[in-house]
Write a protein that holds these residues in place. Structure first.
Motif, PDB file in Angstrom:
ATOM      1  N   THR A 246       0.785  -1.265  -0.084  1.00 52.09           N
ATOM      2  CA  THR A 246       0.048  -0.058  -0.215  1.00 52.09           C
ATOM      3  C   THR A 246       0.865   1.205  -0.007  1.00 52.09           C
ATOM      4  O   THR A 246       2.171   1.309   0.479  1.00 52.09           O
ATOM      5  N   ARG A 247       0.438   2.403  -0.171  1.00 52.58           N
ATOM      6  CA  ARG A 247       1.048   3.680  -0.256  1.00 52.58           C
ATOM      7  C   ARG A 247       1.213   3.893   1.008  1.00 52.58           C
ATOM      8  O   ARG A 247       2.489   4.663   1.443  1.00 52.58           O
ATOM      9  N   THR A 248       0.704   3.677   2.203  1.00 51.28           N
ATOM     10  CA  THR A 248       1.019   3.933   3.566  1.00 51.28           C
ATOM     11  C   THR A 248       2.269   2.962   3.872  1.00 51.28           C
ATOM     12  O   THR A 248       3.259   3.629   4.317  1.00 51.28           O
ATOM     13  N   TYR A 272      -3.010  17.302   3.272  1.00 53.11           N
ATOM     14  CA  TYR A 272      -3.653  16.073   2.809  1.00 53.11           C
ATOM     15  C   TYR A 272      -4.975  15.982   3.554  1.00 53.11           C
ATOM     16  O   TYR A 272      -4.823  15.443   4.709  1.00 53.11           O
ATOM     17  N   ASP A 274      -7.221  13.767   3.941  1.00 51.40           N
ATOM     18  CA  ASP A 274      -7.561  12.318   4.195  1.00 51.40           C
ATOM     19  C   ASP A 274      -6.317  11.892   5.341  1.00 51.40           C
ATOM     20  O   ASP A 274      -6.381  10.644   5.721  1.00 51.40           O
ATOM     21  N   THR A 299      -0.432  16.748  -3.663  1.00 57.54           N
ATOM     22  CA  THR A 299      -1.791  16.249  -4.009  1.00 57.54           C
ATOM     23  C   THR A 299      -2.635  16.650  -2.888  1.00 57.54           C
ATOM     24  O   THR A 299      -2.040  16.901  -1.731  1.00 57.54           O
ATOM     25  N   LYS A 301      -5.164  14.780  -1.477  1.00 51.45           N
ATOM     26  CA  LYS A 301      -5.168  13.612  -0.694  1.00 51.45           C
ATOM     27  C   LYS A 301      -4.090  12.730  -0.904  1.00 51.45           C
ATOM     28  O   LYS A 301      -3.240  12.757  -2.108  1.00 51.45           O
ATOM     29  N   TYR A 302      -3.637  11.661   0.035  1.00 49.67           N
ATOM     30  CA  TYR A 302      -2.852  10.751  -0.084  1.00 49.67           C
ATOM     31  C   TYR A 302      -3.115   9.326  -0.674  1.00 49.67           C
ATOM     32  O   TYR A 302      -2.514   8.569  -1.190  1.00 49.67           O
ATOM     33  N   ASN A 303      -4.426   9.254  -0.206  1.00 51.03           N
ATOM     34  CA  ASN A 303      -4.794   7.895  -0.519  1.00 51.03           C
ATOM     35  C   ASN A 303      -4.032   6.470   0.053  1.00 51.03           C
ATOM     36  O   ASN A 303      -3.685   5.773  -0.806  1.00 51.03           O
ATOM     37  N   GLY A 304      -3.741   6.513   1.132  1.00 53.56           N
ATOM     38  CA  GLY A 304      -2.626   5.633   1.824  1.00 53.56           C
ATOM     39  C   GLY A 304      -3.032   4.058   1.639  1.00 53.56           C
ATOM     40  O   GLY A 304      -2.288   3.296   1.574  1.00 53.56           O
ATOM     41  N   SER A 305      -4.547   3.743   1.679  1.00 49.22           N
ATOM     42  CA  SER A 305      -4.835   2.302   1.512  1.00 49.22           C
ATOM     43  C   SER A 305      -4.946   1.857   0.134  1.00 49.22           C
ATOM     44  O   SER A 305      -5.032   0.650   0.068  1.00 49.22           O
ATOM     45  N   THR A 306      -4.580   2.887  -0.703  1.00 49.98           N
ATOM     46  CA  THR A 306      -4.641   2.071  -2.123  1.00 49.98           C
ATOM     47  C   THR A 306      -3.145   1.779  -2.772  1.00 49.98           C
ATOM     48  O   THR A 306      -2.151   1.997  -1.789  1.00 49.98           O
TER      49      THR A 306
END
Length: 324
Positions: A246-248, A272, A274, A299, A301-306
């Motif tokens: 994930t991105r996180t 961010y 989110d 950006t 949002k970071y969208n860490g779960s993607t």
């Protein structure tokens, strides 16, 4: 998971893999073909109805490329290419259709065919040998310039400098036929290998995890980054080398591998929407924006779960290597 105290929900294993076009031009054609049969509307710029330049503008936008509005204006962009050198995605122009001069444009689809908005059939494939269109052929322009190395990456893509630098240093490799597959996910095992190609650590032993045998191609790298405390395993004794990262997770390992400091990351993270300061991965995620020189992580949002793609992961590593 990077530490047993802070679990991460990893994506489920995919049973189906989307097959992507081998080049950006082919991707444009594939996307454009979805609109075959959409009616011709003079001045139309949406799937409810297209005119010729409205169609090409709409399709190119799907790859983040902005074109001028009219066929005449589009004829003034890009690089001229000969008819014998056409490749999928090139803009093809016609003259003297409903008015003198450049008056029609389509997208070369390969096989001597042009995907375009016709007044009789709507969006359709027409042959360059067609008795009507053939004599009106006026030239072609190549707007999309892919990198010299990979034909599925645009030179102006913000991830391109990172991909070029890392492939030049053999930190990450491409695939056969000049393909990089920028949108493919990075697995935990691949991430370990990429990180260790930068750090060049030798492990004291190889086998730490019950699902990573010594024969595993990533075994030494996984052991090395485990000993360095960069990526840990799970509480059940596994590493899960083929699970997507994930991105996180990516932010955490880059933060650890390059010993990043908080610096001005607090201000960066606040934008961010989110990522809360109470988030357990707040500082590593904040660092992604703070050290970014490419614009990729600038950006809202970071969208860490993607999942982290090859292009995004390459950019994070590149930023980490060059962080000051």
């Amino acid at each position: 998971m990077l530490a047993t105290a802070a679990p991460i929900a990893l994506p489920a294993t995919h049973t189906q893999v989307e097959v992507k076009a081998a080049s950006i031009g082919e991707s444009l054609v594939s996307y454009g073909k979805k609109f075959i049969g959409v009616p011709y509307v003079f001045g139309g710029t949406t799937p409810k109805g297209f005119d010729c330049s409205g169609f090409t503008q709409y399709v190119y936008k799907s790859e983040g490329v902005s074109l001028p509005r009219t066929a005449e204006q589009q004829y003034n962009v890009g690089k001229a290419v000969s008819k014998s050198q056409l490749i999928p995605g090139d803009l093809v122009f016609f003259a003297n259709t409903y008015k003198p001069g450049i008056s029609h444009v389509g997208i070369y689809a390969g096989g001597n065919l042009v995907l375009n908005a016709t007044s009789s059939q709507g969006i359709a494939l027409v042959s360059l040998s067609n008795s009507y269109w053939g004599p009106k052929y006026a030239g072609a322009k190549r707007v999309i310039e892919t990198s010299d190395k990979f034909r599925d990456i645009l030179k102006n893509d913000p991830t391109y400098p990172a991909i070029e630098a890392l492939t030049n240093d053999n930190i990450i490799q491409g695939y056969e036929n000049n393909i990089f597959k920028p949108d493919e996910p990075v697995t935990r095992g691949q991430a370990a290998a990429i990180i260790n190609r930068v750090l060049k650590n030798e492990p004291n032993q190889v086998e730490y995890f019950k699902d990573v045998a010594a024969s595993n191609p990533f075994a030494k790298d996984i052991a090395a980054i485990r000993e360095a405390g960069i990526i840990n395993g799970f509480s059940d004794g596994t590493f899960r080398p083929y699970a997507n990262m994930t991105r996180t997770e990516m932010a955490i390992i880059v933060h650890k591998a390059f010993e990043l400091q908080m610096g001005d990351a607090t201000a960066a993270a606040n934008s961010y929407s989110d990522v809360s300061p109470s988030n357990w991965a707040y500082e590593p995620i904040a660092a992604m924006k703070a050290i970014d020189t490419t614009g990729v992580f600038k950006t809202s949002k970071y969208n860490g779960s993607t999942r982290a793609s090859r292009a995004i992961f390459s950019t994070a590593i590149y930023n980490g290597m060059n962080a000051k």
